[in-house]
Design a protein around this motif. Structure first.
Motif, PDB file in Angstrom:
ATOM      1  N   UNK A  58       0.825  -1.215   0.000  1.00  0.00           N
ATOM      2  CA  UNK A  58       0.000   0.000   0.000  1.00  0.00           C
ATOM      3  C   UNK A  58       0.855   1.260   0.000  1.00  0.00           C
ATOM      4  N   UNK A  59       1.873   1.284   0.831  1.00  0.00           N
ATOM      5  CA  UNK A  59       2.742   2.448   0.942  1.00  0.00           C
ATOM      6  C   UNK A  59       4.048   2.024   1.623  1.00  0.00           C
ATOM      7  N   UNK A  60       5.130   2.677   1.263  1.00  0.00           N
ATOM      8  CA  UNK A  60       6.424   2.482   1.923  1.00  0.00           C
ATOM      9  C   UNK A  60       6.861   3.843   2.421  1.00  0.00           C
ATOM     10  N   UNK A  61       7.315   3.901   3.673  1.00  0.00           N
ATOM     11  CA  UNK A  61       7.652   5.196   4.259  1.00  0.00           C
ATOM     12  C   UNK A  61       8.806   5.091   5.247  1.00  0.00           C
ATOM     13  N   UNK A  62       9.502   6.206   5.396  1.00  0.00           N
ATOM     14  CA  UNK A  62      10.474   6.363   6.462  1.00  0.00           C
ATOM     15  C   UNK A  62       9.718   6.883   7.673  1.00  0.00           C
ATOM     16  N   UNK A  63      10.075   6.383   8.837  1.00  0.00           N
ATOM     17  CA  UNK A  63       9.378   6.805  10.042  1.00  0.00           C
ATOM     18  C   UNK A  63      10.365   7.399  11.039  1.00  0.00           C
ATOM     19  N   UNK A  64      10.009   8.567  11.534  1.00  0.00           N
ATOM     20  CA  UNK A  64      10.782   9.235  12.579  1.00  0.00           C
ATOM     21  C   UNK A  64       9.898   9.385  13.799  1.00  0.00           C
ATOM     22  N   UNK A 134       9.810   8.027  -2.493  1.00  0.00           N
ATOM     23  CA  UNK A 134       9.527   8.667  -3.788  1.00  0.00           C
ATOM     24  C   UNK A 134       8.333   8.075  -4.541  1.00  0.00           C
ATOM     25  N   UNK A 135       8.302   6.775  -4.703  1.00  0.00           N
ATOM     26  CA  UNK A 135       7.242   6.132  -5.485  1.00  0.00           C
ATOM     27  C   UNK A 135       5.858   6.319  -4.862  1.00  0.00           C
ATOM     28  N   UNK A 136       5.814   6.679  -3.580  1.00  0.00           N
ATOM     29  CA  UNK A 136       4.556   6.788  -2.851  1.00  0.00           C
ATOM     30  C   UNK A 136       4.291   8.204  -2.321  1.00  0.00           C
ATOM     31  N   UNK A 137       5.004   9.202  -2.844  1.00  0.00           N
ATOM     32  CA  UNK A 137       4.886  10.581  -2.362  1.00  0.00           C
ATOM     33  C   UNK A 137       3.461  11.105  -2.376  1.00  0.00           C
ATOM     34  N   UNK A 138       2.629  10.612  -3.275  1.00  0.00           N
ATOM     35  CA  UNK A 138       1.243  11.094  -3.384  1.00  0.00           C
ATOM     36  C   UNK A 138       0.456  10.870  -2.088  1.00  0.00           C
ATOM     37  N   UNK A 139       0.889   9.937  -1.266  1.00  0.00           N
ATOM     38  CA  UNK A 139       0.207   9.683   0.002  1.00  0.00           C
ATOM     39  C   UNK A 139       0.400  10.834   0.988  1.00  0.00           C
TER      40      UNK A 139
END
Length: 163
Positions: A58-64, A134-139
């Motif tokens: 669904x989405x890939x993200x960096x988490x802080x 990058x590929x999921x920036x629209x989220x």
């Protein structure tokens, strides 16, 4: 440095991207996951991996994670929470601001690096920042603020996501 996570079938997993594939990492055996085999060929029955194409998640993200202490959100010195932080009730905050460091009693570690240990009881709230790759920036970037009364329950889940 933040860690990479993804959402797959409404579940959150640690993730790595290798050769254009997403590698999901879990401490629990789930459908389609295989035991992790390390570089020496040892099979790990406490760590499981599943490879997928980017379009399958669904989405890939960096988490802080940031902790609010005395009215200000500070970064974690290690950039991530670990099971040991919860068990030891010790959370190391970081700032590169000399002014904030002096005002809040941080110790100088090196030039522009100041840290301070606090306990869970001193945490006013927790901010979770999810920045899609990058590929999921629209989220878009998602920020969640956990209130004081939500902190204990959330910290009890640390070992399943953050180690």
């Amino acid at each position: 440095m933040s860690k990479l996570y993804c959402i797959y079938r409404n579940n959150k997993f640690r993730a790595e991207i290798r050769c254009g594939k997403v590698e999901l990492i879990s401490k629990e055996k789930k459908d389609g996951f295989e035991s992790y085999i390390d570089i020496l060929g040892r099979v790990h029955e406490d760590l499981f991996i599943k490879q997928l194409n980017l379009q399958d998640v669904d989405v890939i993200f960096n988490e802080d994670i940031e902790l609010k202490y005395e009215g200000i959100f500070f970064q974690l010195f290690s950039s991530t929470l670990k099971k040991e932080n919860v068990e030891d009730n010790k959370f190391m905050l970081f700032t590169d601001s000399e002014k904030l460091a002096q005002e809040y009693g941080f110790e100088k570690k090196e030039q522009f690096v100041f840290s301070k240990d606090i306990t869970k009881e001193q945490i006013e709230s927790i901010k979770i920042i999810q920045k899609p790759i990058k590929e999921f920036e629209a989220y878009g970037i998602k920020e969640t603020i956990l209130k004081k009364e939500e902190i204990d329950a959330w910290l009890n889940k640390i070992s399943s996501y953050y180690n």
